[in-house]
Design an enzyme around this catalytic site. Structure first.
Site, short mmCIF file in Angstrom:
data_model
loop_
_atom_site.label_atom_id
_atom_site.label_comp_id
_atom_site.label_asym_id
_atom_site.label_seq_id
_atom_site.Cartn_x
_atom_site.Cartn_y
_atom_site.Cartn_z
N TYR A 163 0.84 -1.21 0.00
CA TYR A 163 0.00 0.00 0.00
C TYR A 163 0.88 1.26 0.00
CZ TYR A 163 -3.79 3.12 1.61
OH TYR A 163 -4.71 4.13 1.73
N SER A 166 2.45 1.77 -3.34
CA SER A 166 1.48 2.26 -4.35
C SER A 166 1.23 3.75 -4.16
CB SER A 166 0.16 1.48 -4.25
OG SER A 166 -0.59 1.85 -3.11
P1 NAP Z 1 -13.41 2.69 0.97
O1 NAP Z 1 -14.36 3.21 1.99
O2 NAP Z 1 -12.97 1.27 1.04
O3 NAP Z 1 -13.98 3.03 -0.50
C1 NAP Z 1 -13.25 2.67 -1.62
C2 NAP Z 1 -14.11 2.86 -2.85
O4 NAP Z 1 -13.32 2.46 -3.99
C3 NAP Z 1 -15.36 2.00 -2.84
O5 NAP Z 1 -16.42 2.70 -3.42
C4 NAP Z 1 -14.92 0.80 -3.69
O6 NAP Z 1 -15.98 0.13 -4.35
C5 NAP Z 1 -14.05 1.49 -4.72
N1 NAP Z 1 -13.15 0.55 -5.39
C6 NAP Z 1 -12.39 -0.41 -4.83
N2 NAP Z 1 -11.70 -1.08 -5.76
C7 NAP Z 1 -12.05 -0.53 -6.94
C8 NAP Z 1 -11.69 -0.78 -8.29
N3 NAP Z 1 -10.82 -1.76 -8.61
N4 NAP Z 1 -12.24 -0.05 -9.28
C9 NAP Z 1 -13.12 0.94 -8.98
N5 NAP Z 1 -13.50 1.23 -7.73
C10 NAP Z 1 -12.97 0.51 -6.72
O7 NAP Z 1 -12.04 3.53 1.00
P2 NAP Z 1 -11.75 5.05 1.41
O8 NAP Z 1 -11.27 5.04 2.81
O9 NAP Z 1 -12.88 5.91 1.03
O10 NAP Z 1 -10.46 5.33 0.49
C11 NAP Z 1 -10.53 6.11 -0.70
C12 NAP Z 1 -9.09 6.46 -1.09
O11 NAP Z 1 -8.47 7.17 -0.03
C13 NAP Z 1 -8.23 5.23 -1.34
O12 NAP Z 1 -7.34 5.47 -2.40
C14 NAP Z 1 -7.47 5.08 -0.04
O13 NAP Z 1 -6.25 4.40 -0.22
C15 NAP Z 1 -7.27 6.54 0.32
N6 NAP Z 1 -6.97 6.79 1.74
C16 NAP Z 1 -7.85 6.43 2.72
C17 NAP Z 1 -7.50 6.71 4.04
C18 NAP Z 1 -8.41 6.36 5.19
O14 NAP Z 1 -8.00 6.57 6.33
N7 NAP Z 1 -9.62 5.90 4.97
C19 NAP Z 1 -6.28 7.30 4.36
C20 NAP Z 1 -5.42 7.65 3.32
C21 NAP Z 1 -5.78 7.39 2.01
P3 NAP Z 1 -16.84 -1.05 -3.62
O15 NAP Z 1 -17.84 -0.33 -2.78
O16 NAP Z 1 -17.44 -1.78 -4.77
O17 NAP Z 1 -15.86 -1.86 -2.84
#
Ligand code: NAP
Length: 254
Positions: A163, A166
């Site tokens: 992660y 990436s």
């Molecule tokens: P999340 O709640 O798991 O939501 C991820 C979203 O991406 C979901 O709608 C998921 O769809 C979709 N997704 C997953 N794989 C995909 C694919 N192959 N193609 C298209 N859509 C896909 O995650 P989040 O926390 O909102 O994270 C969003 C971004 O912020 C990510 O890049 C994550 O690495 C980054 N981030 C998050 C945090 C944190 O603390 N949460 C911190 C730093 C960075 P489904 O609903 O179908 O699974």
């Protein structure tokens, strides 16, 4: 949530494409943009009830909105989606590379699948969509690309080598594009959220979540709206001379 002004809409008339915006941070960005008058095209893996609900919420804000089903890791699918969005919306001014997953494990036990899945969904997806939208933005001689990285892409994290790699990759991708396409009027930036309250972080064991909160000087998790507001700034003309940067949204964690 920030106080929204009814008089100034800073993305009025623009169109954004956001990957993985059915829920979580992507959904918050989509709604934040829509409240600022932006038309929103977004992708997710499937057109699930959750995705349809997000689409309905966006439409209720009086903008044009549409959900597209696509795996962001697939190069050809990205090209097809961008062509469809271009046909449906007429242009793409803003791209947000948000889709992301975790497949955590200590490196010694990490298998090839865990590595490949995370690099494909988190990093290759940003290449796929950036590659597909830049001809449109270059023709328009403007555009803002924002990728959602992470603090761990800056600092590393045990159990998240795939992660973190990436997310470091996505930062270097944005910095390179900023230099390559700056002369064509395009901007590219990354945001590096810290610990944000979403399904992704809810999936972590309580002990890991507590240790994260302990290390945050502001002693709390961030909200998806707080990430969305930073992305809004980078998407808008308020940041018209800011490119090739990484903006941390982490309560002073890093
Ligand atoms: P999340 O709640 O798991 O939501 C991820 C979203 O991406 C979901 O709608 C998921 O769809 C979709 N997704 C997953 N794989 C995909 C694919 N192959 N193609 C298209 N859509 C896909 O995650 P989040 O926390 O909102 O994270 C969003 C971004 O912020 C990510 O890049 C994550 O690495 C980054 N981030 C998050 C945090 C944190 O603390 N949460 C911190 C730093 C960075 P489904 O609903 O179908 O699974």
């Amino acid at each position: 949530m920030y106080a929204h002004s009814n008089t100034i809409m800073i993305l009025q008339g623009k169109t954004a494409l956001i990957t993985g915006a059915g829920r979580g941070i992507g959904r918050a960005i989509a709604l934040c943009f829509a409240r600022e008058g932006c038309n929103v095209a977004f992708t997710d893996l499937e057109l699930s009830d959750q995705v349809r609900a997000t689409e309905s919420e966006l439409l209720a804000l009086g903008i044009q909105a549409k959900a597209y089903a696509a795996d962001a890791a697939h190069f050809n699918a990205a090209q097809t989606i961008v062509e469809q969005v271009q046909a449906d919306f007429g242009t793409i001014d803003i791209l947000v590379n948000n889709a992301g997953i975790t497949r955590d494990g200590l490196l010694l036990r990490m298998n090839e699948q865990q590595w490949d899945d995370v690099i494909s969904v988190n990093l290759k997806s940003a290449f796929n969509y950036t590659h597909a939208v830049i001809p449109i933005m270059m023709r328009a001689r403007r555009g803002s690309i924002i990728s959602i990285a992470s603090v761990v892409g800056l600092a590393g994290n045990p159990g998240q080598a795939n992660y973190a790699a990436s997310k470091a990759g996505i930062i270097a991708l944005m910095k390179s594009i900023a230099k390559e396409l700056g002369p064509r009027g395009l901007r590219a930036n990354a945001v590096a959220p810290g610990y944000i309250d979403t399904d992704m972080t809810q999936a972590l064991p309580q002990q890991v979540r507590d240790s994260f909160i302990e290390r945050i000087p502001m002693h709390r998790a961030g909200t998806t709206d707080e990430v969305a507001q930073a992305v809004l700034f980078l998407a808008s003309d308020m940041s018209s001379y800011i490119s090739g940067q990484v903006l941390a949204i982490d309560g002073a964690m890093n």
